[in-house]
Design a protein around this motif. Structure first.
Motif, PDB file in Angstrom:
ATOM      1  N   ALA A 152       0.850  -1.193   0.000  1.00 13.80           N
ATOM      2  CA  ALA A 152       0.000   0.000   0.000  1.00 13.80           C
ATOM      3  C   ALA A 152       0.881   1.238   0.000  1.00 13.80           C
ATOM      4  O   ALA A 152       2.026   1.205   0.466  1.00 13.80           O
ATOM      5  N   ASP A 153       0.357   2.316  -0.539  1.00 12.50           N
ATOM      6  CA  ASP A 153       1.091   3.579  -0.516  1.00 12.50           C
ATOM      7  C   ASP A 153       0.123   4.733  -0.282  1.00 12.50           C
ATOM      8  O   ASP A 153      -1.039   4.673  -0.695  1.00 12.50           O
ATOM      9  N   LEU A 154       0.622   5.742   0.377  1.00  8.33           N
ATOM     10  CA  LEU A 154      -0.126   6.970   0.662  1.00  8.33           C
ATOM     11  C   LEU A 154       0.718   8.157   0.243  1.00  8.33           C
ATOM     12  O   LEU A 154       1.952   8.145   0.399  1.00  8.33           O
ATOM     13  N   SER A 196      -3.086  -6.764  -9.266  1.00 11.39           N
ATOM     14  CA  SER A 196      -4.277  -5.921  -9.148  1.00 11.39           C
ATOM     15  C   SER A 196      -3.955  -4.688  -8.307  1.00 11.39           C
ATOM     16  O   SER A 196      -3.064  -4.720  -7.456  1.00 11.39           O
ATOM     17  N   ARG A 197      -4.702  -3.636  -8.575  1.00 13.63           N
ATOM     18  CA  ARG A 197      -4.511  -2.375  -7.842  1.00 13.63           C
ATOM     19  C   ARG A 197      -5.848  -1.675  -7.725  1.00 13.63           C
ATOM     20  O   ARG A 197      -6.650  -1.670  -8.663  1.00 13.63           O
ATOM     21  N   ILE A 198      -6.085  -1.080  -6.579  1.00  6.69           N
ATOM     22  CA  ILE A 198      -7.252  -0.237  -6.375  1.00  6.69           C
ATOM     23  C   ILE A 198      -6.806   1.000  -5.615  1.00  6.69           C
ATOM     24  O   ILE A 198      -5.955   0.916  -4.723  1.00  6.69           O
ATOM     25  N   GLY A 199      -7.316   2.151  -5.998  1.00  2.00           N
ATOM     26  CA  GLY A 199      -6.866   3.384  -5.356  1.00  2.00           C
ATOM     27  C   GLY A 199      -7.856   4.511  -5.531  1.00  2.00           C
ATOM     28  O   GLY A 199      -8.880   4.391  -6.219  1.00  2.00           O
ATOM     29  N   GLY A 200      -7.556   5.607  -4.891  1.00  2.00           N
ATOM     30  CA  GLY A 200      -8.403   6.784  -4.975  1.00  2.00           C
ATOM     31  C   GLY A 200      -7.609   8.035  -4.664  1.00  2.00           C
ATOM     32  O   GLY A 200      -6.496   7.968  -4.129  1.00  2.00           O
ATOM     33  N   SER A 201      -8.152   9.171  -5.018  1.00  2.00           N
ATOM     34  CA  SER A 201      -7.469  10.441  -4.777  1.00  2.00           C
ATOM     35  C   SER A 201      -8.490  11.531  -4.480  1.00  2.00           C
ATOM     36  O   SER A 201      -9.668  11.424  -4.858  1.00  2.00           O
ATOM     37  N   TYR A 202      -8.012  12.564  -3.820  1.00  2.00           N
ATOM     38  CA  TYR A 202      -8.849  13.723  -3.494  1.00  2.00           C
ATOM     39  C   TYR A 202      -7.984  14.966  -3.661  1.00  2.00           C
ATOM     40  O   TYR A 202      -6.828  15.007  -3.216  1.00  2.00           O
ATOM     41  N   SER A 203      -8.524  15.981  -4.315  1.00  2.00           N
ATOM     42  CA  SER A 203      -7.764  17.211  -4.546  1.00  2.00           C
ATOM     43  C   SER A 203      -8.610  18.425  -4.188  1.00  2.00           C
ATOM     44  O   SER A 203      -9.838  18.405  -4.324  1.00  2.00           O
TER      45      SER A 203
END
Length: 233
Positions: A5-7, A59-66
């Protein structure tokens, strides 16, 4: 079985933007750089990989907020207004690979959804992108290689007059290695046989939702003849 995981987080202080000030008495507009704060973004991703004999799953799942800030003066206001755009997106991708001695196959599927909101205009939009593809390569008789790629993409958004936009791309290639140690290679490549390749990108900023379309090379084929001097010993 591997799990990672990465943040990430970024914040820009004193971002510089252009502001327009209007003097109603003289009718003069003044444009000058102004520093603003509030431009930051954060994202998170989860990665998973697993191998079973000749198969491998990624596989990869992610999200972002700006949080994006700009100063707009679309009319003839005395001072510009602050435009705040909140960008929210999520995405995922799955790759399944088969790797044998002379054969490689890769199937993949991707999905991305974004939902920007502009507080100044009170507007909300969306953008959805789906893509899936299959890549393959096979080697036979120790000197011949053949492969190809097929990919399907579907784009959908709330941008006016854009509607659904889909494309299917088909590429083929083959090669023959000969001479001592296979030093010489003759290759043929035919890109986008269906001639449906398009270059489209969509996004959002405090100035609005945008879509870029650019011209690209359509259908073409290519012959190459190469010689590897490392095999001449």
């Amino acid at each position: 079985f591997n799990l990672a995981a990465d943040l990430s987080y970024s914040n820009v202080y004193d971002e510089q933007t252009q502001a327009v000030f209007y003097n109603p008495e003289t009718g003069v507009s003044e444009v000058c750089p102004v520093n603003v704060n509030g431009n930051w973004s954060a994202s998170a991703n989860l990665w998973l990989s697993h191998s079973i004999k000749k198969f491998r799953l990624l596989s990869r799942i992610g999200g972002s907020y700006s949080h994006q800030v700009a100063l707009l003066n679309e009319g003839q206001s005395v001072a510009p207004e602050k435009s705040l755009t909140l960008g929210r997106s999520c995405n995922s991708r799955i790759d399944v690979m088969y790797m044998a001695a002379n054969t490689t196959l890769i199937a993949d599927f991707g999905w991305r959804f974004s939902n920007p909101v502009n507080r100044l205009r009170g507007s909300r939009s969306y953008m959805r992108d789906y893509d899936m593809g299959l890549n393959g390569n096979i080697r036979f008789l120790k000197r011949f290689d053949a492969g190809g790629r097929v990919r399907y993409t579907l784009r959908n958004s709330s941008i006016a007059a854009s509607g659904n936009d889909e494309q299917t791309i088909l590429d083929l290639n083959c090669s023959w290695s000969f001479l001592k140690n296979e030093a010489m290679k003759l290759a043929f490549e035919w890109n986008d046989i269906l001639n449906r390749k398009k270059s489209i990108s969509r996004g959002a900023s405090p100035n609005g939702v945008y879509e870029y379309r650019s011209h690209i090379i359509g259908r073409y084929f290519l012959f190459t003849l190469s010689y590897d001097f490392r095999h001449t010993r």
